[in-house]
Design an enzyme around this catalytic site. Structure first.
Site, PDB file in Angstrom:
ATOM      1  N   SER A  25       0.821  -1.217   0.000  1.00  0.00           N
ATOM      2  CA  SER A  25       0.000   0.000   0.000  1.00  0.00           C
ATOM      3  C   SER A  25       0.854   1.266   0.000  1.00  0.00           C
ATOM      4  O   SER A  25       1.804   1.405   0.773  1.00  0.00           O
ATOM      5  CB  SER A  25      -0.930   0.012   1.217  1.00  0.00           C
ATOM      6  OG  SER A  25      -1.656   1.236   1.260  1.00  0.00           O
ATOM      7  N   SER A  27      -0.695   4.138   0.578  1.00  0.00           N
ATOM      8  CA  SER A  27      -1.500   5.086   1.350  1.00  0.00           C
ATOM      9  C   SER A  27      -0.740   5.739   2.505  1.00  0.00           C
ATOM     10  O   SER A  27      -0.870   6.950   2.708  1.00  0.00           O
ATOM     11  CB  SER A  27      -2.773   4.406   1.863  1.00  0.00           C
ATOM     12  OG  SER A  27      -3.620   4.070   0.785  1.00  0.00           O
ATOM     13  N   LYS A  76     -13.816  -4.036   1.183  1.00  0.00           N
ATOM     14  CA  LYS A  76     -14.668  -2.869   0.919  1.00  0.00           C
ATOM     15  C   LYS A  76     -16.159  -3.170   1.109  1.00  0.00           C
ATOM     16  O   LYS A  76     -16.913  -2.309   1.570  1.00  0.00           O
ATOM     17  CB  LYS A  76     -14.418  -2.333  -0.491  1.00  0.00           C
ATOM     18  CG  LYS A  76     -13.052  -1.676  -0.651  1.00  0.00           C
ATOM     19  CD  LYS A  76     -12.906  -1.073  -2.043  1.00  0.00           C
ATOM     20  CE  LYS A  76     -11.566  -0.371  -2.185  1.00  0.00           C
ATOM     21  NZ  LYS A  76     -11.435   0.304  -3.493  1.00  0.00           N
ATOM     22  N   ASP A 113     -13.386   6.578  -4.516  1.00  0.00           N
ATOM     23  CA  ASP A 113     -12.677   6.092  -5.704  1.00  0.00           C
ATOM     24  C   ASP A 113     -13.113   6.836  -6.966  1.00  0.00           C
ATOM     25  O   ASP A 113     -12.284   7.305  -7.747  1.00  0.00           O
ATOM     26  CB  ASP A 113     -12.902   4.590  -5.883  1.00  0.00           C
ATOM     27  CG  ASP A 113     -12.154   3.755  -4.850  1.00  0.00           C
ATOM     28  OD1 ASP A 113     -11.100   4.210  -4.370  1.00  0.00           O
ATOM     29  OD2 ASP A 113     -12.626   2.650  -4.534  1.00  0.00           O
ATOM     30  N   GLY A 140     -16.693  -3.997  -9.189  1.00  0.00           N
ATOM     31  CA  GLY A 140     -16.733  -2.984  -8.140  1.00  0.00           C
ATOM     32  C   GLY A 140     -16.085  -1.678  -8.530  1.00  0.00           C
ATOM     33  O   GLY A 140     -16.570  -0.598  -8.171  1.00  0.00           O
ATOM     34  N   ALA A 141     -14.975  -1.741  -9.280  1.00  0.00           N
ATOM     35  CA  ALA A 141     -14.288  -0.515  -9.690  1.00  0.00           C
ATOM     36  C   ALA A 141     -15.170   0.324 -10.603  1.00  0.00           C
ATOM     37  O   ALA A 141     -15.216   1.557 -10.488  1.00  0.00           O
ATOM     38  CB  ALA A 141     -12.976  -0.861 -10.381  1.00  0.00           C
ATOM     39  N   ASN A 161     -19.091  -5.017 -21.025  1.00  0.00           N
ATOM     40  CA  ASN A 161     -18.467  -6.035 -20.177  1.00  0.00           C
ATOM     41  C   ASN A 161     -18.500  -7.366 -20.915  1.00  0.00           C
ATOM     42  O   ASN A 161     -19.364  -7.592 -21.771  1.00  0.00           O
ATOM     43  CB  ASN A 161     -19.241  -6.146 -18.851  1.00  0.00           C
ATOM     44  CG  ASN A 161     -18.506  -6.979 -17.817  1.00  0.00           C
ATOM     45  OD1 ASN A 161     -17.387  -6.664 -17.444  1.00  0.00           O
ATOM     46  ND2 ASN A 161     -19.133  -8.055 -17.363  1.00  0.00           N
ATOM     47  N   GLY A 254      -3.770   4.948 -13.874  1.00  0.00           N
ATOM     48  CA  GLY A 254      -4.576   5.204 -12.687  1.00  0.00           C
ATOM     49  C   GLY A 254      -3.835   5.715 -11.470  1.00  0.00           C
ATOM     50  O   GLY A 254      -4.431   5.792 -10.390  1.00  0.00           O
TER      51      GLY A 254
END
EC number: 1.1.1.25
Length: 292
Positions: A25, A27, A76, A113, A140-141, A161, A254
């Site tokens: 991570s 973060s 999440k 996000d 989810g993204a 998709n 990203g």
């Protein structure tokens, strides 16, 4: 001899990111930089939560004085279920990446996000108003960024998709938002049936991590098309390499979304939104250095 007056250092507000795995991570570095830039007195750590022990880890953190937390894979959806109140973005995403412990002891959940994505897109492209946008993927993204894209007033949002029913399910969910306000802008379309050039193509799938590509027709890319991959790395992603081969006008990865969503979380907790440009450059340089 007189005693020296004692100097007390104010306690730092504690924040953390929970995940499994979590060692990779970025973060803690990002939020440490934000704290320095804004002179906010806080600490931020990475916490490895057991796969079957996320809730216990989170509650122990809050009971020990934690003020807020970020959540990454695979927690999440669990975080979403633990919240006492939620933002509109989190409610529609069905997932939470930012938690705040409120004064009354309840937990508020948000999903930043998509806000981070839109902030990065605007930084690169300017306004998204009236743009024809293709969103590749329906996981989810993708779900987390649909409402922020619609709020940015895109002209059309087409979701595609490999399993088309998943894309159509998202269209049906988001078409009901705010009394159907966005229903005329949303559409799902199977990949082989995509036609016409898009102003912006966003890849929300993780295919690039495996060096794979979604089976997209070349005709969707024109000389004014911007392509954005939510994945990032020291080298261009597989999707962005493909976009360059199709002569896309601009390709973006990203990393800016990662920094952008962190800035939105930080602002939610501290009431001040940090500038992201310096942190983004530091991260980009670090990626390049680590790859050598």
């Amino acid at each position: 001899m007189t005693d020296m007056p004692s100097v007390t250092t104010p306690a730092l507000d504690r924040y953390a990111v929970f995940g499994n795995p979590i060692g990779h991570s970025k973060s803690p570095f990002i939020h440490g930089q934000f704290a320095s830039i804004t002179q906010q007195p806080l600490s931020y750590e990475a916490i490895l939560a057991p796969i079957d022990g996320f809730e216990a880890s989170l509650r122990a953190f809050f009971q020990a004085g934690g003020k807020g937390a970020n959540v990454t894979v695979p927690f999440k959806e669990q975080a979403f279920a633990l919240c006492d109140s939620l933002s509109a973005e989190a409610t529609l995403a069905g997932a939470v990446n930012t938690l705040s412990l409120l004064a009354d002891g309840t937990i508020y959940g948000d999903n930043t996000d998509g806000l981070g994505l839109v902030a990065d897109l605007i930084r690169h492209l300017g306004s998204l108003q009236h743009k024809r946008v293709l969103l590749v993927g329906a996981g989810g993204a993708a779900r987390g960024c649909i409402l922020p894209l619609l709020k940015a007033e895109v002209g059309q949002l087409v979701i595609t998709n490999r399993t088309q029913s998943k894309a159509q399910a998202l269209v049906e969910i988001f078409s009901q938002v705010q009394q159907g306000r966005y229903s005329d802008k949303l559409q799902s379309m199977p990949m082989p049936e995509l036609s016409g050039e898009f102003d912006l193509v966003i890849n929300s799938t993780s295919a690039s991590l495996a060096g794979e590509l979604p089976p997209l027709p070349q005709s969707i890319i024109g000389n004014k098309t911007a392509c954005y991959d939510m994945m990032y790395g020291a080298k261009p992603t597989a999707f962005n390499q493909w976009a360059v081969q199709q002569d896309a006008a601009q390709v973006i990865d990203g990393l800016g979304m990662l920094v952008g969503q962190a800035a939105k979380s930080f602002a939610l907790w501290r009431g001040v939104e940090p500038d992201t440009s310096g942190v983004l450059k530091l991260l980009r340089d670090k990626l390049q250095a680590d790859a050598q």
